[in-house]
Structures are given as structure tokens and as C-alpha cells.
Design an enzyme around this catalytic site. Structure first.
Site, PDB file in Angstrom:
ATOM      1  CE1 TYR A   1      44.459  -6.189  -6.968  1.00  0.00           C
ATOM      2  CE2 TYR A   1      45.292  -5.511  -9.006  1.00  0.00           C
ATOM      3  CZ  TYR A   1      44.758  -5.639  -8.079  1.00  0.00           C
ATOM      4  OH  TYR A   1      43.603  -6.864  -8.663  1.00  0.00           O
TER       5      TYR A   1
ATOM      6  CE  LYS B   1      35.797  -4.699 -10.643  1.00  0.00           C
ATOM      7  NZ  LYS B   1      34.988  -5.706 -10.079  1.00  0.00           N
TER       8      LYS B   1
END
Ligand code: RFL
Ligand code: PHB
Length: 392
Positions: A201, A297
Site C-alpha cells: 500500500y 474490508k
């Protein structure tokens, strides 16, 4: 036609509710607007929490996941070229995540459903929900030019953010919370080996980038882009160049380029609807909430909603107790808001916001510095990333 639970939508949420009900001997029918191939053609999530993989195993749908899923015990944050590894396993007492595409999860659950003999009606047009405020709900839809009616005891609204379920609820009964981010992600799928063994990331002054994968030979990459970006305007070469600029020299040197198999833009959004129950209609998954993908998520949250909702239905039919369905909304929302916070925080730390002042940019850097110096801060990120375990 009649069934106990009518499920709207054949994404991960609807398929999981259906699989749990079928396993418990409760009759259910899924109504899906698109075709099976269309649903399987969508490229989406890639990271599964242990709770999600545990659920697939409990349902007997985890064989291919065991063979093909990639266990990851950490990921990397790269902030303006400085790297920091989040050691998930070390920070969480040995917990990990599994890289396995949503497309594969969906395929496994569809195959599992077919083998169990449970019905899915694909290409169901004009799905409409009726009388869910009463004890006798029903769903109508068009199939092959004919209007059909399905009577049921409950409706599970698992039809995603743009579905009909939430839209059927009277405005006054629903409260929505929303943050739209002023950018999206341009994603590319390519049959090239990933540039790093773990996900990266990356925050960069040109914008966020993410290096992910689907297998040792298939990579998934994303770059932050303006909302109005047309993927067709991005050549593969331009994408690879921009990705390499953002992810730090070491990872950039290891990027293997190749033709893209898929290229698309997804907007980023945080959204929650409250409550999740309206009489005999219950919302689960993206129909009820959206998280920006930065925390990985969305699919996991949908799976947990599905698990809790199916358990509540099973309790109702088996034990004649409405405690589960009465508590579903409140319990699920407590968990959903915590995941919303994590996804928002990861997104806010790592993206370039056009409206941010130099002060806010220093705050983003301070957030990263805190992770560098504090194991407690890293543990909090790790715990959120691996998610809570499934109850025994
Ligand atoms: P879905 O998957 O959208 O499925 C809903 C289904 O309902 C159908 N439908 C209808 N059917 C009948 N009548 C109607 N009127 C209908 N309207 C819609 C649709 O055709 C569809 O088949 O919702 P569900 O099941 O709640 O699942 C949610 C997940 O798909 C979503 O949260 C994730 O993909 C989000 N997400 C990620 N989640 C993760 O956990 N980890 C990740 O790494 C991750 N990466 C991502 C993502 C989402 C992305 N995009 C494109 C939004 C990366 C991206 C780029
Ligand atoms: C993906 O592989 O598509 C992916 C992985 C991690 C994320 C989002 C998407 O946070």
C-alpha cells in the site's frame, strides 16, 4: 411459488446467507438480476479474513480455497518511498489473511449451491418487494417476459449498493451516513508475476497505489485517479509507468509488465444505512454499507453480516425465538461502524486529497511516523486488518 427466505442478490452476501440456510434445512430462493456469467465476470476483492475463510470451510465450500488461496502473514506500507512492514502474524498472535479472489469465492459458492439443489433465478428483472412491513411479505419479478410472485416469511436484501432492497424502504424509516471521496481507483488485472511477495500500500505525492495479486502468476494493481477517469484513455504502458512512479524504487524495479486483462475505475465511498431491519426485510452486505477498499474490508464485512443474519433466521425457524432477528441490526451496526472507521482511517492516511492543506498533509505523515515508532499502533492496524475471529 413459496419459500421461507427470499434472498435478493447472488453476490457473496446472498450466496452465504443461502448456503447457511440450506445447510440448516431452511428453504430459500435467490433472485439475481444478472446472469451467472455476468456475476462471475466482476473483478473485485482479493483479501479474505480468517473469519471469512472459516465460514467457507464450515459450509464445505473451502476445498479450492485450501489449494489455491495464498496465506499472507504481513503487508507493506510505503510512505513517500519509506517502507514499513505490518507483521500481521507477529502482531496478532499468529493470525493471517488469505489472498483469494472474490470471483473465486462466488464461483465456489455457486457450485456449492447447485450441488445442494438450492434454487437461484438468474436474469430476474424488475424485482419488487411487497408487504415486508406485515407478516406476509412477497417478491415479484419478471422472468422470460412473465411476472412471477414469490411468497416468503423473510426477505434478505443482499443486492449491493445499487439494489432494490434499500431503495424499497420508506425514506423516513432510513437514516443514511455518507462520505464520498474526491477520487477513485483505476485497477488493472494482468497475467504477470506480482512485484512483491506481499501486498504493498503506497502513499505518494502523485497519489496512492496498491500492488496486490490473485496468484503467483496474476497481479492486481490499482492507482488513485480522478473520479471522471475513463479507463479506455489509459494505455497499459501509461498505467505501468504511473504505477512505478508511486511504489518506491525497489518494488518498481521488480514490476513485470504485460497486457491488461481488465481495466476499470471504482469510486471510493463510505456509506452506512440505519437500521438494517424493516419488519420482515433485512439488509446485509453492500446493500447496507460501503467501505472504501483501502482496508480490504467490503467482502469480509458482507460475509460477517451474512453469517449473523443467517444465524438469526436459523434461530427463528429452529427455536421459534425472535431474539436473533430482533438484535441483528444493532449488533451488526456496532461492528460495521468500527470497520467503517478503520477503512476511512487507512484511506485518509494513504491518499492524496486535493483539498488538504499542508497541515493535513503533515497529519498524514505523522500517522505514518506513529506506526514506525509504536508497536501498539501497528498492532491496532494489524488487528483491524485480520478482523475478528468467527464465534466457535
Ligand atoms: P455485491 O457483490 O454487489 O452483490 C449484489 C448482487 O445483487 C445483484 N442485484 C440485484 N439482484 C436482483 N434485483 C436487483 N434489483 C438487484 N440489484 C443488484 C447484483 O447483480 C449482485 O450480483 O454485494 P455483496 O454480496 O454485499 O458483496 C459485497 C462485495 O462485493 C464488496 O463489498 C467488495 O467487492 C468490496 N471490495 C473489497 N472487499 C474486501 O473485503 N476486500 C477487498 O480486497 C476488496 N477490494 C472491493 C475491492 C470492491 C471493489 N469495487 C469494484 C467496488 C476492490 C474493488 C475495486
Ligand atoms: C485486491 O486485490 O483487489 C485488493 C487487495 C487489497 C485491498 C483492496 C483490493 O485493500
Amino acid at each position: 411459488m413459496r419459500t421461507q427466505v427470499a434472498i435478493i442478490g447472488s453476490g457473496p452476501a446472498g450466496l452465504l446467507v443461502g448456503a447457511m440456510l440450506t445447510q440448516a434445512g431452511i428453504d430459500n430462493i435467490i433472485l439475481e438480476r444478472k446472469s451467472r456469467d455476468y456475476v462471475l465476470g466482476r473483478i473485485r476483492a482479493g483479501v479474505l479474513e480468517e473469519a471469512t475463510t472459516a465460514l467457507l470451510h464450515r459450509l464445505g465450500a473451502g476445498a479450492r480455497l485450501t489449494r489455491e488461496g495464498l496465506k499472507h502473514d504481513g503487508f507493506e506500507l510505503a510512505f513517500q518511498g519509506e517502507a514499513l512492514r505490518i507483521d500481521l502474524a507477529h502482531l496478532t498472535g499468529g493470525r493471517t489473511v488469505t489472498v483469494y479472489g472474490q470471483t473465486e469465492v462466488t464461483r465456489d459458492l455457486m457450485d456449492h449451491r447447485l450441488a445442494a439443489g438450492a434454487a437461484t433465478i438468474y436474469d430476474a428483472e424488475n424485482v419488487a418487494l411487497h408487504e415486508f412491513g406485515s407478516g406476509r411479505p412477497s417478491v415479484t419479478y419478471m422472468k422470460d417476459g412473465l411476472t412471477q410472485r414469490l411468497d416468503c416469511e423473510f426477505i434478505a436484501g443482499c443486492d449491493g449498493f445499487h439494489g432494490v432492497s434499500r431503495a424499497s424502504v420508506p425514506q423516513a424509516a432510513l437514516r443514511s451516513f455518507e462520505r464520498a471521496y474526491p477520487f477513485g481507483w483505476l485497477g488493472v488485472l494482468a497475467d504477470v508475476p506480482p512485484c512483491a511477495p506481499e501486498l504493498v500500500y503506497a502513499a505518494h505525492e502523485r497519489g496512492f497505489a496498491l500492488c496486490s495479486m490473485r496468484s503467483p502468476t496474476r497481479s492486481r494493481y490499482y492507482i488513485q485517479c480522478p473520479l471522471e477517469t475513463d479507463p479506455a484513455q489509459w494505455s497499459d504502458d501509461a498505467f505501468w509507468d504511473e504505477l512505478r512512479r508511486r511504489i518506491g524504487e525497489e518494488a518498481a524495479a521488480r514490476v513485470v509488465t504485460g497486457p491488461s486483462i481488465e481495466k476499470s475505475v471504482a469510486p471510493l465511498r463510505s456509506f452506512v444505512a440505519e437500521p438494517l431491519r424493516f419488519g420482515r426485510l433485512f439488509l446485509a452486505g453492500d446493500a447496507a454499507h460501503i467501505v472504501p477498499p483501502t482496508g480490504a474490508k467490503g467482502l469480509n464485512l458482507a460475509a460477517r453480516d451474512a453469517y449473523e443474519l443467517a444465524r438469526a433466521f436459523i434461530e427463528f425457524f429452529r427455536e421459534k425465538s425472535s431474539a436473533g432477528i430482533d438484535h441483528y441490526s444493532k449488533r451488526a451496526l456496532d461492528r460495521i461502524w468500527r470497520v467503517e472507521r478503520f477503512s476511512w482511517a487507512m484511506t485518509t492516511m494513504l491518499h492524496r486529497f486535493p483539498q488538504f492543506s499542508p497541515f493535513e498533509e503533515r497529519m498524514q505523515e505523522a500517522e505514518f511516523r506513529q506506526l514506525q515508532v509504536s508497536e501498539a499502533a501497528r498492532r491496532l492496524v494489524a488487528e483491524n486488518y485480520v478482523g475478528a475471529p468467527l464465534p466457535a
